[in-house]
Design an enzyme around this catalytic site. Structure first.
Site, mmCIF file in Angstrom:
data_model
loop_
_atom_site.group_PDB
_atom_site.id
_atom_site.type_symbol
_atom_site.label_atom_id
_atom_site.label_comp_id
_atom_site.label_asym_id
_atom_site.label_seq_id
_atom_site.Cartn_x
_atom_site.Cartn_y
_atom_site.Cartn_z
ATOM 1 N N SER A 1 45.211 31.847 38.796
ATOM 2 C CA SER A 1 46.069 32.924 39.281
ATOM 3 C C SER A 1 45.378 33.778 40.340
ATOM 4 C CB SER A 1 46.548 33.749 38.087
ATOM 5 O OG SER A 1 47.591 34.607 38.438
ATOM 6 N N LYS B 1 47.445 27.729 38.889
ATOM 7 C CA LYS B 1 48.576 28.607 38.565
ATOM 8 C C LYS B 1 48.966 29.353 39.840
ATOM 9 C CE LYS B 1 50.141 32.390 35.588
ATOM 10 N NZ LYS B 1 50.391 33.406 36.626
#
Length: 519
Positions: free
Chosen positions: A407, A432
């Protein structure tokens, strides 16, 4: 988990079939009415009302508006503002045409705690309808899902069961990152995001083989640290409650509490041979605990030509609200000690606040560089650029990544790599490439909604792909050094020098220095 600013989206209005046929509702109903809503380019003027009715009555529908044919029972209007927000936020329009009136009627539970979750359901449904990255909602009728879930909640008698229904509705979106957490869970999440808590300063974890709760470390200067609690001690009791089958998060919640209150714990000291050497009881005052996601160390080494050089090592464990400021302070301190190169360790950093990731990137870059591209629900790709950035340092930089870097870690690694600022060393990242907004709802729960996908500055796909390093390595000693291990500089340097990926990073930095490569 991350926060972004989302813009208005053009959405169709809800349409429900009109019927003049009277029908009987043998239970309370939740009524949301919005009258004469004018569509405007960037806003929506609406008037919404919510009513609860506690008696059976006959209701008729005409032109989308519910008309009561009986005396209205006791009306509770306390929830009106919340539902008004949910409805108005879920609709954004782009033409001056006059919209139709809208009324939605649902059965409302007589159990107050379930009614509260029903209100949260409407709120969450509206936010998802407005911002979810997939405008097809996983190819389903999202309006119908609201009606279906509201009806399923009606016979329930507990908030836990009602939250279960809400979470089941969210799961039909096919996106594991769009989720709701309960008020209690959200409080724990916020601790990790804002870096502050009220507690005793213990880091605990479950021992994998036994499941026992073991002290990992104490926050320096915290009540636990002052009491002389040591790494490796086993936590066996909190306020007289034994901790069999209690996980680390549940135990941590028991240790937290209002500043000035006390908590009594029992610790089992296990010696080097693994045998018990006694249990002691400690009474700890709760205090404000400051958590920093940053730990740092200076690694001295001798260059091939005999010069003494210093490499600054910075470990970032999460992207909290204080991540950028804490990192800036750490780098400034090392610059004052004549550090000539840096290693930024993002291994096993699962992400956090996207804004924090972007702020950290700007500490290492100059100018108007593109940090990341986002793709919204309409498929529009937009850059997020710096504005007149000024790096804290221009010294050579290596970023360590692995399969646990996700992320916001991938946003940061991609920004530094694609802009030519850093070499990536380690293993391919998690992959992600989705951004979530986080909204606190009226009941204290929080809704995470995937609102966009992102690409690296070179327009490389990250979601389910990850970022490949320039130089691959696998840490031979341990998967990654935790913040607790590198917290104290003197004890951490030998451990860092034994980390094979740190050694590879130092080799790459020395090669860049020898070649005169700019960073």
């Amino acid at each position: 988990m991350e926060k972004v600013v989302t813009l208005n989206h053009d959405l169709p209005l809800l349409h429900f079939p009109n019927s003049r046929k009277p029908f009987s509702i043998p239970s309370p109903i939740l009524r949301i009415s919005s009258f004469k809503r004018h569509k405007k380019r960037s806003c929506l003027a609406s008037s919404s009302r919510l009513g609860f009715y506690t008696e059976t009555k006959t209701v008729s529908e005409s032109h989308g508006v519910i008309v009561d044919n009986s005396t209205i029972g006791r009306r509770l209007l306390g929830l009106a503002a919340a539902v008004s927000v949910a409805v108005s936020l879920s609709i954004f329009c782009d033409s001056p045409a006059l919209a139709e009136s809208l009324t939605i009627a649902f059965p409302v539970s007589r159990a107050r705690e379930v009614t509260t979750v029903q209100r949260t359901l409407v709120e969450a449904w509206g936010l998802i309808r407005e911002t979810f990255v997939d405008p097809t909602f996983n190819h389903q009728d999202w309006d119908f899902k609201l009606q279906q879930t509201m009806v399923e909640m009606f016979p329930l008698r507990s908030a836990d069961a009602a939250y279960g229904k809400l979470k089941a509705m969210l799961s039909t979106l096919g996106d594991p990152f769009t989720r709701l957490i309960t008020p209690k869970e959200y409080q724990s999440f916020r601790i990790g995001s804002d870096g502050n808590l009220q507690g005793v300063g213990l880091f605990i974890n479950s021992e994998p083989r036994t499941g026992h709760l073991v002290v990992m470390s104490c926050v320096e200067g915290s009540p636990a640290d002052r009491a002389g609690i040591h790494e490796g001690e086993e936590l066996v009791e909190i306020n007289g409650e034994k901790l069999d089958d209690v996980d680390s998060e549940a135990a941590a919640q028991k240790l937290r509490g209002r500043v000035g209150t006390f908590v009594t714990i029992k610790l089992k000291n296990v010696n080097g041979s693994g045998t018990d050497s006694g249990i002691r009881e400690v009474k700890l005052p709760r205090d404000y605990i400051k958590l920093s996601p940053i730990s740092s160390a200076i690694i001295p080494h001798t260059t091939p030509d005999g010069r003494l050089a210093k490499t600054g090592y910075v470990k970032l464990t999460a992207f909290s609200q204080t991540a950028a400021s804490d990192m800036e302070n750490a780098v400034h301190e090392m610059e004052n000690q004549d550090v000539q190169s840096y290693i930024l360790d993002l291994r096993n950093n699962p992400g956090g606040l996207v804004r924090a990731g972007l702020d950290v990137a700007q500490l290492w870059l100059d100018g108007d560089e593109t940090l990341v591209y986002t793709i919204d629900r309409e498929g529009v790709t937009s850059p997020i650029n710096m504005i007149n950035g000024h790096a804290v340092t221009h010294d050579p930089l290596v970023v360590l990544v692995n399969e646990g870097s996700a992320s916001a870690s991938e946003i940061l690694a991609g920004a530094l790599h694609d802009n030519g600022r850093a070499i990536l060393v380690g293993n391919r990242t998690f992959g992600k490439g989705k951004i979530q907004s986080i909204t606190e709802l009226n009941d204290g729960s929080a809704l995470f909604v995937t609102v966009a996908k992102y690409l690296s500055p070179s327009l490389h796909e990250i979601d389910q792909v990850g970022i490949a390093p320039d130089v691959q390595c696998t840490t031979g000693m341990i998967d990654s050094l935790t913040a607790e291990i590198v917290e104290k500089m003197n004890s951490s340097v030998p451990l860092l020098e034994a980390d094979s990926c740190v050694m590879v990073a130092e080799h790459e930095l020395e090669a860049r220095r020898s070649n005169g490569t700019a960073s």
